[in-house]
Design an enzyme around this catalytic site. Sequence first.
Site, PDB file in Angstrom:
ATOM      1  CG  ASN A   1    -117.469   8.914  19.837  1.00 51.74           C
ATOM      2  OD1 ASN A   1    -116.466   8.369  19.385  1.00 51.74           O
ATOM      3  ND2 ASN A   1    -117.464   9.594  20.981  1.00 51.74           N
TER       4      ASN A   1
ATOM      5  CD1 TRP B   1    -110.654   0.642  16.565  1.00 50.28           C
ATOM      6  CD2 TRP B   1    -110.676  -0.839  18.249  1.00 50.28           C
ATOM      7  NE1 TRP B   1    -111.809  -0.109  16.466  1.00 50.28           N
ATOM      8  CE2 TRP B   1    -111.835  -1.025  17.476  1.00 50.28           C
ATOM      9  CE3 TRP B   1    -110.473  -1.653  19.358  1.00 50.28           C
ATOM     10  CZ2 TRP B   1    -112.804  -1.990  17.788  1.00 50.28           C
ATOM     11  CZ3 TRP B   1    -111.429  -2.621  19.675  1.00 50.28           C
ATOM     12  CH2 TRP B   1    -112.574  -2.776  18.891  1.00 50.28           C
TER      13      TRP B   1
ATOM     14  CD1 TRP C   1    -102.407  -8.859  22.503  1.00 53.42           C
ATOM     15  CD2 TRP C   1    -104.199  -8.063  23.571  1.00 53.42           C
ATOM     16  NE1 TRP C   1    -102.219  -7.508  22.683  1.00 53.42           N
ATOM     17  CE2 TRP C   1    -103.304  -6.988  23.335  1.00 53.42           C
ATOM     18  CE3 TRP C   1    -105.402  -7.791  24.235  1.00 53.42           C
ATOM     19  CZ2 TRP C   1    -103.560  -5.673  23.740  1.00 53.42           C
ATOM     20  CZ3 TRP C   1    -105.656  -6.479  24.635  1.00 53.42           C
ATOM     21  CH2 TRP C   1    -104.753  -5.448  24.399  1.00 53.42           C
TER      22      TRP C   1
ATOM     23  CD  GLU D   1    -115.605  15.157  20.128  1.00 51.67           C
ATOM     24  OE1 GLU D   1    -114.784  14.365  19.637  1.00 51.67           O
ATOM     25  OE2 GLU D   1    -115.863  15.172  21.347  1.00 51.67           O
TER      26      GLU D   1
ATOM     27  CD1 TRP E   1    -111.500  15.277  20.731  1.00 53.14           C
ATOM     28  CD2 TRP E   1    -109.738  13.870  20.830  1.00 53.14           C
ATOM     29  NE1 TRP E   1    -111.211  15.022  22.053  1.00 53.14           N
ATOM     30  CE2 TRP E   1    -110.139  14.165  22.143  1.00 53.14           C
ATOM     31  CE3 TRP E   1    -108.658  13.017  20.625  1.00 53.14           C
ATOM     32  CZ2 TRP E   1    -109.500  13.633  23.269  1.00 53.14           C
ATOM     33  CZ3 TRP E   1    -108.011  12.484  21.731  1.00 53.14           C
ATOM     34  CH2 TRP E   1    -108.431  12.793  23.041  1.00 53.14           C
TER      35      TRP E   1
ATOM     36  CD1 TRP F   1    -104.520  -3.246  21.125  1.00 55.62           C
ATOM     37  CD2 TRP F   1    -104.740  -2.105  19.229  1.00 55.62           C
ATOM     38  NE1 TRP F   1    -103.264  -2.886  20.712  1.00 55.62           N
ATOM     39  CE2 TRP F   1    -103.372  -2.179  19.553  1.00 55.62           C
ATOM     40  CE3 TRP F   1    -105.118  -1.420  18.065  1.00 55.62           C
ATOM     41  CZ2 TRP F   1    -102.366  -1.605  18.759  1.00 55.62           C
ATOM     42  CZ3 TRP F   1    -104.126  -0.849  17.280  1.00 55.62           C
ATOM     43  CH2 TRP F   1    -102.773  -0.938  17.623  1.00 55.62           C
TER      44      TRP F   1
END
Length: 468
Positions: free
Chosen positions: A344, A385, A309, A277, A280, A362
């Site tokens: 998360n 996102w 959207w 993580e 990441w 988003w």
Amino acid sequence: MRSAIWFRNDLRVFDNPALSHCCANSEEVIAIYIISPTQWENHHDAKVKISLWIRSLLSLQKELEKLNIPLLILESNKYQNISSDLYGLLKEKNCKNLYFNNEYPVNELKRDRSIYKEFKEKDIGVFTFHDQVIHPPGTLKTKAGGNFSVYSPFKRKWFEQLTEEQLKLYDVPKPKATININGASLSSFEKDFSTSLDGLWAVGEENIQDQVKEFLSKKGMAYKDDRNFPSIDGCSKISPYLNSGVISPKWCLLEAKKYNNNLLDEGDRGIVHWVSEILWREFYRHIIYNFPKVSMNQPFLSYTDNLKWSDNKEHLERWKAGRTGIPIVDAGIREMINTGWMHNRLRMIVAMFLSKNLLIDWREGEKFFMENLIDGDIASNNGGWQWSASTGTDAAPYFRIMNPETQSIKFDAKGKYIKKWIPELADCPIDEIHMPTEPLKYNYYEPIVDLKESRKQAIDAFGELRKD
Ligand SMILES: Cc1cc2nc3c(=O)[nH]c(=O)nc-3n(C[C@H](O)[C@H](O)[C@H](O)COP(=O)(O)OP(=O)(O)OC[C@H]3O[C@@H](n4cnc5c(N)ncnc54)[C@H](O)[C@@H]3O)c2cc1C
């Protein structure tokens, strides 16, 4: 000779390469922090985050005093003025060199590159370092010589190219010669930005180091299983401190090794997963550096910008208020509003719900997260996102949409998390908690969309996009 260290996202004295090099090469040192309210505004930084950073600065100031390094505050309201304001301060304080650790969002890179060039052309040496990542962005390449946009091969290369040298820690520097310059007072900033959530978030390097040690020793091994369940206190909650730089990712990785037979990429599955993580986080830093358009409000997959959207303002406002009528989604948003942090698993659920079921851009969600998160971070937030909205690197395929009700049943089976954040549902029976049949009975809300129908609409909308 006198030099300056410019603190940015590295509010610590331990394992700080810029500070260490600055101290090693200068008899006298001053520290500078630039406060720029317009920049906070442009980045949509949450008040709770600004408050944490100011409180962390106060704590840093005390540590620096022990090293005879005064911390000065430069208030520079316009981004474009930072370079000239900083130059003026360095000249006034007679500093010959400037040291700092790098930042990677596009505007910060531009600012630093021009400072580097301008100051060198004048008469100030500029020395920069990487402290947010182990491998500097641009140094990990695919076989074809390109940049990674998928995490797993990135991670493989990360380990392949890792050297012992890269994991060496920098000690706290020895005290410098005293100088006759007073440190700044931060109390007015502390007062102006304090929030009711501050008590939830400790500050201080040692406190946060202890938090990491406590997590690794007590919860690290169970992390892989527990991290998905929001009612279990199973993750480290160190994101605010990694992002403000109160602790370094390198130190975190070395601590993790201590609890895993000196290993990083194999051994205990909980610790190994936690390490992955942290990587990441590094991955998304490489992404914003290598693909600057993502920090310029653009999707990584350009064709997704053609998506129509929804501009349903009521849906957006109800999502933001935690009143969508989908309990797990509302619980996630309310956790963030009431603590500054969101688990998360919930970040993924609420982000997918906004960008898929509500088909709302988003970027609205990305901004709202920044406005509320204590750990709001351009790279990780954008990465999360764009992953959720299927517009980014290594993103979730658009047709694999998380169903919030199923997620709720799987990860909050007993509805503990929902009940914590949605008191209206305190008396709702467990077999209904994930989607109450008569929500109004509890003073709760009817769902704003039908989950199945809205899922289909999202898949159709994404499916119609042309990729050329
Ligand atoms: C839509 C969305 C938005 C997000 N926004 C942010 C953000 O603004 N700031 C932020 O720091 N993280 C963000 N994340 C990533 C992640 O949710 C948080 O880092 C994590 O929840 C922080 O809790 P923790 O410190 O207990 O993490 P742990 O589970 O203990 O993990 C340790 C550290 O690894 C890093 N990490 C963990 N998961 C991720 C991830 N998916 N991506 C990148 N780094 C990760 C974090 O630095 C974290 O502190 C986002 C994720 C999503 C899906």
